[in-house]
Design an enzyme around this catalytic site. Structure first.
Site, PDB file in Angstrom:
ATOM      1  N   THR A  13      -3.324 -41.902 -32.611  1.00 19.33           N
ATOM      2  CA  THR A  13      -4.330 -41.291 -31.728  1.00 19.33           C
ATOM      3  C   THR A  13      -3.866 -39.979 -31.118  1.00 19.33           C
ATOM      4  O   THR A  13      -4.657 -39.051 -30.964  1.00 19.33           O
ATOM      5  CB  THR A  13      -4.678 -42.285 -30.590  1.00 19.33           C
ATOM      6  OG1 THR A  13      -5.291 -43.419 -31.183  1.00 19.33           O
ATOM      7  CG2 THR A  13      -5.617 -41.685 -29.575  1.00 19.33           C
ATOM      8  N   ASP A  58      -3.473 -43.483 -39.509  1.00 14.58           N
ATOM      9  CA  ASP A  58      -3.850 -44.354 -38.392  1.00 14.58           C
ATOM     10  C   ASP A  58      -2.925 -45.554 -38.561  1.00 14.58           C
ATOM     11  O   ASP A  58      -2.856 -46.153 -39.652  1.00 14.58           O
ATOM     12  CB  ASP A  58      -5.323 -44.768 -38.562  1.00 14.58           C
ATOM     13  CG  ASP A  58      -5.801 -45.637 -37.420  1.00 14.58           C
ATOM     14  OD1 ASP A  58      -5.097 -46.619 -37.077  1.00 14.58           O
ATOM     15  OD2 ASP A  58      -6.872 -45.366 -36.882  1.00 14.58           O
ATOM     16  N   SER A  59      -2.198 -45.921 -37.530  1.00  8.20           N
ATOM     17  CA  SER A  59      -1.137 -46.912 -37.734  1.00  8.20           C
ATOM     18  C   SER A  59      -1.677 -48.309 -38.021  1.00  8.20           C
ATOM     19  O   SER A  59      -0.907 -49.214 -38.318  1.00  8.20           O
ATOM     20  CB  SER A  59      -0.162 -46.935 -36.558  1.00  8.20           C
ATOM     21  OG  SER A  59      -0.675 -47.687 -35.484  1.00  8.20           O
ATOM     22  N   SER A  60      -3.008 -48.479 -37.963  1.00  6.12           N
ATOM     23  CA  SER A  60      -3.548 -49.761 -38.423  1.00  6.12           C
ATOM     24  C   SER A  60      -3.408 -49.860 -39.950  1.00  6.12           C
ATOM     25  O   SER A  60      -3.590 -50.931 -40.521  1.00  6.12           O
ATOM     26  CB  SER A  60      -5.002 -49.946 -37.972  1.00  6.12           C
ATOM     27  OG  SER A  60      -5.747 -48.813 -38.315  1.00  6.12           O
ATOM     28  N   THR A  90      -0.657 -46.504 -31.702  1.00  6.04           N
ATOM     29  CA  THR A  90      -0.254 -47.626 -30.855  1.00  6.04           C
ATOM     30  C   THR A  90      -0.426 -48.976 -31.534  1.00  6.04           C
ATOM     31  O   THR A  90       0.261 -49.937 -31.188  1.00  6.04           O
ATOM     32  CB  THR A  90      -1.061 -47.642 -29.529  1.00  6.04           C
ATOM     33  OG1 THR A  90      -2.444 -47.784 -29.837  1.00  6.04           O
ATOM     34  CG2 THR A  90      -0.832 -46.384 -28.719  1.00  6.04           C
ATOM     35  N   ASP A  91      -1.360 -49.043 -32.520  1.00 10.45           N
ATOM     36  CA  ASP A  91      -1.694 -50.362 -33.067  1.00 10.45           C
ATOM     37  C   ASP A  91      -0.479 -51.092 -33.636  1.00 10.45           C
ATOM     38  O   ASP A  91      -0.332 -52.294 -33.452  1.00 10.45           O
ATOM     39  CB  ASP A  91      -2.785 -50.236 -34.137  1.00 10.45           C
ATOM     40  CG  ASP A  91      -4.141 -49.950 -33.503  1.00 10.45           C
ATOM     41  OD1 ASP A  91      -4.317 -50.239 -32.305  1.00 10.45           O
ATOM     42  OD2 ASP A  91      -5.035 -49.441 -34.213  1.00 10.45           O
ATOM     43  N   CYS A 283       3.540 -68.170 -26.980  1.00 10.11           N
ATOM     44  CA  CYS A 283       3.700 -67.730 -25.588  1.00 10.11           C
ATOM     45  C   CYS A 283       4.404 -66.378 -25.536  1.00 10.11           C
ATOM     46  O   CYS A 283       5.282 -66.103 -26.340  1.00 10.11           O
ATOM     47  CB  CYS A 283       4.528 -68.739 -24.799  1.00 10.11           C
ATOM     48  SG  CYS A 283       3.766 -70.350 -24.746  1.00 10.11           S
TER      49      CYS A 283
HETATM   50  N1  ASP Z   1      -5.657 -46.827 -34.381  1.00 16.60           N
HETATM   51  C1  ASP Z   1      -4.764 -45.940 -33.695  1.00 16.60           C
HETATM   52  C2  ASP Z   1      -3.423 -45.991 -34.390  1.00 16.60           C
HETATM   53  O1  ASP Z   1      -2.763 -46.975 -34.256  1.00 16.60           O
HETATM   54  C3  ASP Z   1      -4.637 -46.348 -32.287  1.00 16.60           C
HETATM   55  C4  ASP Z   1      -3.686 -45.525 -31.463  1.00 16.60           C
HETATM   56  O2  ASP Z   1      -2.912 -44.726 -31.909  1.00 16.60           O
HETATM   57  O3  ASP Z   1      -3.734 -45.710 -30.235  1.00 16.60           O
HETATM   58  O4  ASP Z   1      -3.034 -45.070 -35.055  1.00 16.60           O
END
Ligand code: ASP
Length: 345
Positions: A13, A58-60, A90-91, A283
């Site tokens: 992102t 996109d890290s997804s 972030t993903d 958990c």
């Molecule tokens: N889908 C984005 C990614 O992981 C989300 C992010 O970066 O916050 O590249």
């Protein structure tokens, strides 16, 4: 070695631009930073260079091969820089942070992963603060480890999890104290930092050739279709599937549904066929005590490895890493059972 930090931009992102289909990765982070950061902000950042990967993702869409690529870039540039910032979506950032901690175990330089929830190109982006603080931490000589910095928190890479899909404090390490935090000043929890290893040797460091499809994650839940799973599992193994490791996500201190004969038979088959099976908990905090209940005791009898207090992200990364180590299965099992704080055999 220069006094500079290298920023490795992998996508995510932080550098994305809007499109008709939503945000997409975008090249040209250098120009974006020139536009978005005022001259006075830029002049307070530690000296740095920027390297953009040729294919930004996109890290997804992250795949194990990307770990090989990112680690190889860091290795190639190692002698030129005093520290590294990896800009990542972030993903799956916590998976990459975990993996880099295993590859660069004992590192003599800081590697800090960060990104943002709002792109730098948009109003109210958290990207400037995250990048500026990550650069500041990458410049700290007492840091010899892989960390994830986000929203004011410096976390050990292999302890971090994404805990909020839209908050600025998107990451936490529920089973480990933060290594540092950011207010007016950067603060480090010095007692927790890993010591510099005497033996780290970047020249001899082998970057594994990670492959997809080797690790299966099996979360346990009431009513899971264990009979169907068991048939699918048999088919997969008889068709020469690449699956060699299973991460089992069980209840509480490591309890599986031991009254489910199909599920237990599946685990037994996996262990008999010499797959590695690592048991972690649903958990977020607390330790495993596999065998505290009779249900978990069944796993000890099968030679299932207790994942102690690992996150899912660390378990998946550590399993992928274990499968590339030139060790016997039994030695890989022992390596997986070692506590997570970064060491590599
Ligand atoms: N889908 C984005 C990614 O992981 C989300 C992010 O970066 O916050 O590249």
């Amino acid at each position: 070695m220069t006094d500079k930090i290298l920023i490795v931009y992998t996508g995510g992102t932080i550098g994305m631009e809007p499109s008709d289909q939503g945000y997409v990765p975008s090249a040209g982070l250098y120009n974006l930073l020139e536009r978005q950061l005022s001259h006075s902000t830029r002049s307070t950042l530690p000296p740095h260079d920027l390297l953009e990967l040729p294919e930004l993702i996109d890290s997804s869409n992250l795949q194990p091969q990307h770990w090989t690529q990112i680690a190889s870039v860091l290795k190639q540039q190692w002698h030129e820089y005093r520290g590294f910032v990896v800009l990542h979506g972030t993903d799956s950032m916590a998976y990459t942070a975990s993996m880099l901690s295993f590859i660069f175990a004992g590192t003599d330089k800081p590697i800090i992963l960060t990104g943002s929830q709002i792109p730098l190109s948009q109003a109210r982006s958290d990207g400037v603060e995250n990048l500026a603080s990550a650069l500041a931490f990458a410049n700290v000589p007492q840091l010899h480890e892989v960390c994830l910095y986000f929203g004011g928190r410096l976390l050990r890479g292999n302890r971090a999890s994404k805990v909020a899909s839209d908050g600025f404090t998107a990451f936490d390490s529920p089973n480990y104290s933060w290594l540092g935090d950011v207010g007016i000043n950067l603060r480090l929890n010095e007692a927790l930092l890993l010591p510099q290893s005497e033996t780290f040797n970047i020249i001899q460091l082998q970057i594994p050739d990670f492959q997809a499809e080797r690790v299966l994650v099996l979360p346990i839940y009431p009513g899971m279709p264990s009979q169907t799973l068991s048939v699918l599992f048999d088919n997969a193994l008889s068709g020469n599937s690449a699956i060699t490791g299973i991460v089992l996500q069980s209840y509480g201190v490591g309890n599986p549904p031991d009254a489910d004969p199909h599920f237990m038979a599946l685990l037994e088959k996996a262990c008999q066929r010499d797959l590695l099976v690592l048991n972690i908990s649903h958990c977020h905090s607390g330790h495993m005590a596999q065998g505290a209940y009779a249900s978990g005791h069944a796993l000890n009898a099968l030679n299932v490895i207790s994942g102690n207090d690992m996150t899912l992200e660390a378990a998946v990364a550590k399993m992928n890493m274990a499968l590339t180590l030139p060790l016997s299965r039994q030695q890989q099992r022992e390596w997986l059972a070692r506590p997570v704080c970064g060491e590599r055999s």
